[in-house]
Design an enzyme around this catalytic site. Sequence first.
Site: not given
Lengths: 379, 292
Positions: B17, B98, B211, B250
Amino acid sequence: MKIHEYQARSLFESAGIPVARAGIAQTPSEARAVAEKLGVPVAVKAQVHVGGRGKAGGVKLANTPSEVETAAREILGMKIKGSTVRTVLVMEKVDIAQELYLGMVFDRDHRGYTVIASSAGGIDIEEVSAKTPEKIHRVFVHPVQGFSPHQAREVAFRLGVPKKASLEIARTLVLLHRVFVQTDATLAEINPYVVRPDETTVAIDAKMNFDDNALFRQKSVESMRDTGEEEPLEVEAKNADLAYVHLGGDIGIIGNGAGLVMTTLDVVTAAGGKPANFLDIGGSSSPEKVRRAMEIVLKEPGLRVIFINVFGGITRCDDVANGLVQVFKKMNVPSPIVIRMTGTNVDQGMKILNDSGLNLKTFPTMQAAAKEAARLAKP
Amino acid sequence: MSILVDSRTRLIVQGITGRDGSFHARQMIDYGTNVVAGVTPGKGGTRVDGLDVPVFDTVREAVEAAQANASVIYVPASASADAILESADAGVQLVICITEGIPVNDMLRVHHLLAGGNITIVGPNCPGVISPGKCKVGIMPGFIHKPGRVGVVSRSGTLTYEIVYALTQAGIGQSTCVGVGGDPVIGSKFTDLLPKFEADPDTDAVVLVGEIGGADEEEAAAWYTRSPRRIRIVAFIAGVSAPPGKRMGHAGAIISGGKGTAKDKIETLMNHGIPVASDTSQIPDLVKKVPG
């Protein structure tokens, strides 16, 4: 996030770890007053986030209140590796029988924590690790099972100090673990931790770093942030929710996504250019984010060129291009702008940029764009 | 075939939602993903505008009602660790997270509580997983992908899209693309996913996008030469020019204590017989060239 020694010292003190008596001062007369309360001799220590302050003259011993005032006058305002000293810690002089290193770090490789103790205290632990690794004792701490007193004792008894001191050290390690976990730290370090001639122990240094991702639930830790110690543009970017790293070159870099921006820096460097910064506007690329990003990058001193590298995914290249044009038309950008774009609808996106009437140099590949940015940056 | 997700995936969206959850639920459904339920505590029984997906208060209800076998998480960072554990408790076998910005201590706890169990976690701080033409779980743009026989594993988001797009443009399709995430503690490392690609008869080669920071690339290199491998690997490492001690966007992209440099990773990968592209545009050619 980093904090000052005096702040870490007070977190350790609240946790119950024995720490040397001390107080902070912002002026020489305050320093004198602290010393008079503690009693001389004392150490006057510069409070900066960078290491190596001892070698830079940022730590001085003082035997009288007036020597304290002189030492504080010399240290306050001093520049240590770019940081200006605004606070000193005035600390009682402790009698030393032996100096140790005690620490705890987040251990990424083993997905847990490591407690580290060494009989070679007072020097850089990485140096000890390289030259005399046998003097370093480590124990893995399981994030769910925790750290038991017996594990702490096992390490402490390996340090070769009197038994009474070993038991105190074990207790300190348990408390260090507790404060580490409670504050979402990534590093807690006492170097040196001192054994006195009477076999009691005390911390005469304190260092802590914290997980930025956990600050939302560590308000009291976050309140210790000293933005004066951080790059001003990094602070401004953080407030705008952008990831920024100041690098000091002359080519401003803006891109969407951390990996893509990092790769852009690599390509620019390989082309002989010097990136001024790392700036990630995030996976999507809204005009608003681009505008804020531009405003920050334009403040980089010595900026000659701006290189924008965008992948158009769900936000397609034509939408990104329209956003860029809209932003640039409203802004007066004194530096040339090189744009490289790829992804969905790249041809339409390029056409929008090239037909905008703005002085934009567009390229289909990162390499060609980087070469042009490096060329434009040459004086 | 493919790994992790395919046409049999029955997906729950945790946080359906919310702004991101509802937007990407729609994107995933449009791609053809079988989104069977959504979960938002307190919003059970409601509907999300324009979505024909039932919403439940708990993952357990969603699993029971819709026989879900996978979950994707779009909830705020402060609630994400608990969202992963909730899915695990409800018996979901694959959880793809995510969300960016989850505290390290939360992920350490999740990792150790679920270690050894029958569950695969991907992420957090990742774009998700896609098996082109079959199923997309996450936030990646579906239309840049093309079905094929090359796997992709990556610590990055848009850099992965860039590489996938270049592969697709060069006519090289993908079996499954996995974004493992940019955090220091992630559910699935390269070494957890490479064996799955090795066991997938429809994957011939894997592009590994690493990386700076950590040692996951070095572990992947060691895995590659530990026994004879069927799949071939081509690598790319971001951050060759990154300064030490700075977090490059990151949370996990940081060279600390001199460890985790791109130079070391590239050397290690090459020493283990894995070709490393010096820029992303070389990757399609390297993939075509790897002996297989």
